[in-house]
Scaffold this motif. Structure first.
Motif, PDB file in Angstrom:
ATOM      1  N   UNK A 126      -1.436   7.395 -13.672  1.00 35.79           N
ATOM      2  CA  UNK A 126      -2.194   8.555 -13.193  1.00 35.79           C
ATOM      3  C   UNK A 126      -3.529   8.057 -12.650  1.00 35.79           C
ATOM      4  N   UNK A 127      -3.882   8.491 -11.449  1.00 35.16           N
ATOM      5  CA  UNK A 127      -5.056   7.957 -10.761  1.00 35.16           C
ATOM      6  C   UNK A 127      -6.304   8.741 -11.137  1.00 35.16           C
ATOM      7  N   UNK A 146       0.863  -1.188   0.000  1.00 39.15           N
ATOM      8  CA  UNK A 146       0.000   0.000   0.000  1.00 39.15           C
ATOM      9  C   UNK A 146       0.895   1.232   0.000  1.00 39.15           C
ATOM     10  N   UNK A 147       1.241   1.681  -1.201  1.00 32.18           N
ATOM     11  CA  UNK A 147       2.133   2.820  -1.343  1.00 32.18           C
ATOM     12  C   UNK A 147       1.363   4.012  -1.890  1.00 32.18           C
ATOM     13  N   UNK A 148       1.804   5.207  -1.544  1.00 32.40           N
ATOM     14  CA  UNK A 148       1.138   6.428  -2.014  1.00 32.40           C
ATOM     15  C   UNK A 148       2.171   7.549  -2.108  1.00 32.40           C
ATOM     16  N   UNK A 149       3.049   7.497  -3.118  1.00 35.54           N
ATOM     17  CA  UNK A 149       4.087   8.531  -3.249  1.00 35.54           C
ATOM     18  C   UNK A 149       3.499   9.865  -3.676  1.00 35.54           C
ATOM     19  N   UNK A 150       4.016  10.943  -3.124  1.00 36.23           N
ATOM     20  CA  UNK A 150       3.480  12.276  -3.399  1.00 36.23           C
ATOM     21  C   UNK A 150       4.298  12.980  -4.470  1.00 36.23           C
ATOM     22  N   UNK A 184      -3.555   6.708   8.758  1.00 36.64           N
ATOM     23  CA  UNK A 184      -3.126   8.019   8.241  1.00 36.64           C
ATOM     24  C   UNK A 184      -4.014   8.465   7.092  1.00 36.64           C
ATOM     25  N   UNK A 185      -4.178   9.753   6.958  1.00 37.05           N
ATOM     26  CA  UNK A 185      -4.889  10.311   5.814  1.00 37.05           C
ATOM     27  C   UNK A 185      -3.863  10.871   4.833  1.00 37.05           C
ATOM     28  N   UNK A 186      -4.128  10.652   3.556  1.00 36.01           N
ATOM     29  CA  UNK A 186      -3.197  11.029   2.497  1.00 36.01           C
ATOM     30  C   UNK A 186      -3.790  12.187   1.705  1.00 36.01           C
ATOM     31  N   UNK A 187      -2.962  13.193   1.423  1.00 34.04           N
ATOM     32  CA  UNK A 187      -3.427  14.362   0.671  1.00 34.04           C
ATOM     33  C   UNK A 187      -3.480  14.033  -0.823  1.00 34.04           C
ATOM     34  N   UNK A 188      -4.626  14.292  -1.435  1.00 34.33           N
ATOM     35  CA  UNK A 188      -4.837  14.067  -2.861  1.00 34.33           C
ATOM     36  C   UNK A 188      -5.493  15.302  -3.463  1.00 34.33           C
ATOM     37  N   UNK A 189      -5.601  15.382  -4.777  1.00 31.51           N
ATOM     38  CA  UNK A 189      -6.294  16.532  -5.388  1.00 31.51           C
ATOM     39  C   UNK A 189      -7.759  16.627  -5.003  1.00 31.51           C
ATOM     40  N   UNK A 216      -0.923  13.176  -3.848  1.00 32.84           N
ATOM     41  CA  UNK A 216      -0.780  11.887  -4.525  1.00 32.84           C
ATOM     42  C   UNK A 216      -1.617  11.893  -5.797  1.00 32.84           C
ATOM     43  N   UNK A 217      -0.962  11.701  -6.931  1.00 36.06           N
ATOM     44  CA  UNK A 217      -1.654  11.638  -8.224  1.00 36.06           C
ATOM     45  C   UNK A 217      -1.246  10.414  -9.032  1.00 36.06           C
TER      46      UNK A 217
END
Length: 408
Positions: A228-229, A158-162, A260-265, A168-169
């Motif tokens: 691209x998500x 479970x990765x989410x690179x910024x 944790x919460x992850x910042x996304x658009x 995270x996009x």
């Protein structure tokens, strides 16, 4: 004189390719965020959130693994195609329920591993590389393994690179380790659903071009294998409803202070939303991507637009030149928006910026030259021509020529 300024303007158009300017990168990414069209969910997935109320009713978090095993079996019995726990379990269950949970996970279950820079890697997955392996790929720094009892269960990272603006996009479908490749959690979900055990990686000279889960269409990626998500509105269910028939379920915790919460658009999201979006994006056929040729198109367009705007303002009537420059800029905006809406993420924001700089510089130089010429005409002719004739020459410098003009 204006020609001397053309060379710096052309060099300025190359700035994004010569220097890594983070501000320009952020502007580009935010532009993509604004114009990428929102897609509809595939209908194959749902998200089950363990809420604040669930945690309170069941005596706090973490739930005993025996309880998790029961939830897993209940979901399968309700018709779920599989269950992905976007939760890791690095410590043994204090109630001794690991074996029961591991047994339940054998029924189409996947659990997560989260990245950690510890140099520990899980076993690699089967991959077939088409073309020469150029060594490209998103490198993993290591993962936190689950307990020994759960290590034999199916897992995904479970990765989410910024990106440079900490949003995270883009996410890697596969992560590279010293021994090969390991799948991201959302990618592993697709492999489990298709019942295959191999990924196909298409390599080109510039890196990875496509990644294919056998049984599905190839997924276009950047040269590091990142996708691209598309942030779709995947349906949500609860432990009480369990509306999961015919769907794969992503399970995560939304109770405060746990995950944790992850910042996304689209705002702050928990890991289950991130991984479900990755799985959804794999299935969206026209999901947006940045093609390898995008930098070449962006640079060529910036250079051509500089030359065009400089030419129309320098050599055409001032009013016609300014209007033509506006048409070029509007056309650039419409072209960029059209390409992005079709899924081709090609950036024209820098072209618009350099067009504005070119237009203002060219207009200033044109104005300066005209002002100096008019001043010169007044100084040369005001002593022996009438003021009316001088004004005519100031407005029409092309009327000045040697030999005079014969008229009947």
């Amino acid at each position: 004189m204006s020609r001397l300024f053309l060379i710096p303007l052309l060099l300025l158009a190359l700035v994004p390719s010569l220097f890594n300017v983070s501000l320009l990168e952020v502007i580009k990414l935010r532009t993509f965020d604004a114009f990428v069209e929102k897609k509809e969910p595939s209908g194959f997935f749902t998200i089950l959130n363990i809420t604040e109320e669930d945690v309170e009713e069941r005596g706090g978090w973490p739930f005993p693994r025996e309880m998790l095993a029961k939830i897993h079996i209940d979901l399968i019995n309700e018709g779920a195609l599989g269950v992905g726990w976007v939760i890791s379990f690095p410590q043994p269950d204090r109630f001794g329920g690991d074996e029961m949970f591991a047994e339940a996970l054998q029924y189409n279950g996947i659990i997560a591993m989260f990245e950690s820079p510890n140099g520990i890697y899980p076993p690699t997955t089967g991959t077939v590389i088409l073309g020469d392996d150029t060594g490209y790929g998103s490198l993993s720094a290591g993962v936190v393994n689950n307990t020994e009892t759960l290590q034999d269960s199916v897992t995904g990272v479970a990765t989410a690179p910024a990106d440079s603006d900490n949003l995270v996009r883009r996410m890697s479908l596969l992560l590279r380790t010293p021994d090969g490749f390991i799948p991201a959690f959302g990618t592993q979900v697709m492999q489990s659903l298709t019942g295959t055990d191999t990924y196909i990686i298409k390599m080109g000279d510039s890196g990875i071009e496509e990644i294919t889960v056998q049984g599905l269409d190839p997924v276009k990626t950047d040269n590091l294998g990142r996708k691209w998500i598309s942030w779709v509105d995947t349906p949500i269910t609860t432990l009480d409803e369990m509306n999961v028939a015919g769907k794969f379920v992503f399970v995560g915790v939304t109770a405060q202070g746990i995950m944790p919460q992850v910042a996304t658009p689209v705002g702050l999201l928990e890991p289950q939303y991130i991984q479900s979006a990755l799985a959804e994006s794999i299935l969206i056929k026209d999901s947006p991507y940045i093609p390898d040729f995008a930098p070449i198109i962006e640079i060529l367009y910036a250079l051509i637009s500089v030359l065009l705007i400089w030419a129309v303002i320098t050599y055409m009537n001032v009013y016609i030149g300014v209007i033509s420059a506006l048409f070029i800029s509007v056309g650039t905006m419409l072209l960029g928006k059209s390409l992005i809406s079709q899924g081709l993420l090609i950036d024209f924001t820098w072209s618009l910026i350099i067009q504005f700089i070119t237009a203002t510089t060219s207009f200033y130089m044109r104005f300066k030259e005209q002002w100096k010429l008019r001043k010169q005409i007044k100084g040369q002719f005001s002593t022996y021509l009438s003021p009316d004739m001088v004004n005519i020459l100031v407005k029409n410098p092309e009327m000045m020529k040697l030999g005079g003009e014969r008229k009947e």
